[in-house]
Design a protein around this motif. Sequence first.
Motif, PDB file in Angstrom:
ATOM      1  N   ASN A 156      12.438 -11.227 -51.511  1.00 29.24           N
ATOM      2  CA  ASN A 156      13.099 -12.425 -51.013  1.00 29.24           C
ATOM      3  C   ASN A 156      13.446 -13.312 -52.209  1.00 29.24           C
ATOM      4  N   LYS A 157      14.741 -13.517 -52.423  1.00 31.18           N
ATOM      5  CA  LYS A 157      15.188 -14.234 -53.618  1.00 31.18           C
ATOM      6  C   LYS A 157      14.698 -15.680 -53.640  1.00 31.18           C
ATOM      7  N   LYS A 158      14.671 -16.314 -52.482  1.00 30.03           N
ATOM      8  CA  LYS A 158      14.246 -17.722 -52.429  1.00 30.03           C
ATOM      9  C   LYS A 158      12.802 -17.865 -52.888  1.00 30.03           C
ATOM     10  N   GLY A 170      19.595 -12.519 -60.501  1.00 32.42           N
ATOM     11  CA  GLY A 170      19.024 -12.325 -59.174  1.00 32.42           C
ATOM     12  C   GLY A 170      18.056 -11.171 -59.083  1.00 32.42           C
ATOM     13  N   GLU A 285      20.083  -6.375 -43.980  1.00 35.33           N
ATOM     14  CA  GLU A 285      21.355  -7.028 -44.286  1.00 35.33           C
ATOM     15  C   GLU A 285      22.020  -7.612 -43.048  1.00 35.33           C
ATOM     16  N   ASP A 291      18.060 -13.851 -47.523  1.00 29.68           N
ATOM     17  CA  ASP A 291      18.641 -13.659 -48.855  1.00 29.68           C
ATOM     18  C   ASP A 291      17.691 -12.766 -49.649  1.00 29.68           C
ATOM     19  N   TYR A 366      23.963  -3.874 -52.253  1.00 26.71           N
ATOM     20  CA  TYR A 366      22.596  -3.354 -52.336  1.00 26.71           C
ATOM     21  C   TYR A 366      22.509  -1.891 -52.786  1.00 26.71           C
TER      22      TYR A 366
END
Length: 424
Positions: A156-158, A170, A285, A291, A366
């Motif tokens: 999870n990027k956040k 990222g 997705e 995200d 992805y």
Amino acid sequence: MKKRVWSIFLSSLMILALLVGCQSGSSGSKSNGKIKLVMWDLFSGGDGDFMKEMINEFNKSQSDIEVETVTLEWAEYYTKLVTAVAAGKGPDIGISHTSKLPEIVDQGLATELDPLADSIKLDWDSYNKNILDATVFDGKHYAVPIDTHPIVFYYNKKHLDAAGLLDENGMPKIESGAKGFSDFMNTLKANDSKLTTFAFPTAGDDPFRLWWALYHQLGGYDVVSDDLTSPQIDKPKAIEAANFMKDLYYKDKVIPLNMEDFYQPFQTGNAATIITGVWATGTFEKTEGLDFGVIPLPTLYNTSATWGDSHTIFLPVQKKEDTEKAQAALQFANFIADHGQIWTRAGHIPSKTTVVESEEFKNLPYRSDYEKAAQQVVFPKQSNKVWPIKDIIIRNLDTIWAEKETPEDAFNKMETEIAELLSK
């Protein structure tokens, strides 16, 4: 004893009756000048939808062959398939996992493809060699692989960004080595103790897959000898991989114990990371507001390696050989592999290098981030007992994760059980 034999006989008759019903009386017949072919598959959900789309594309692409598919329940698929083919009532086309193929080939249920491949000019060199080699037995091709589906690392990027663990591209910032991975997880945990750091189960297939990957990253050899007659577990490496995973559960406590649905926390944004198969990409997705990123399984030890399997298309042996139908079936299999850009929408990595190198594939989100994992998959030795061996490994590994056995005792028991299995 007589009752047991009679019961088995009746069960076999019932299975055969079901199989005949599944065929719908249309196996390989010719109608309106077309070669009619029946395929049995085990694809449900998204996989099933994409396979049907590719079959429709094939049927529309030419006027000589028509393929229809019958989807069987996963739990019953191989039993029904093997029983039907052995009885001379199988489909024209079958699906097999690469890991199940040794059993099918050993029983003489799969057609050797090389003479047919030559006649339709099928180019084996267009396939990923690592994926293809796992379908070759004694130098002969017995199946057309259409993908590989390894385990990969989702994040999870956040949550990674909040912990300072996301770079400007990222991608996760994970220092090299097993310690680097542990430090990464512990940093995530320290940044937000209410967050599920690593969503992962405590039993079953998924811990086995991660253990298999780490064991081979350490340089461990296959758990079966080259002649397939005895176990050859590299116990020091097997124990080291198991102890590392056990520490994630009990020492670092970055994995909650006994998660019933480990996808749910990641999908809802309440987990920072998850390790699972590429088949989850299609689900993640489509999840609104999630995200995430995905990369091949990080290399924690000496070698890049991961667990994976493949779906393959094979031609079941027929009671009466028909070269024209067999050629048509192989043309269909090659078409499916050629159209991996459709199949990869389910998350799988296409088996053909030409598909992976295409702009259409590269433009998909992805997939390009983890397609290199196809080269890192370590397939098991081609024993006809791959699946029962896996069951033995999982059962004993589960005793480690549950702290019922030490790794040393678990691998000793595992070795004994595999030896007994191979001696039969």
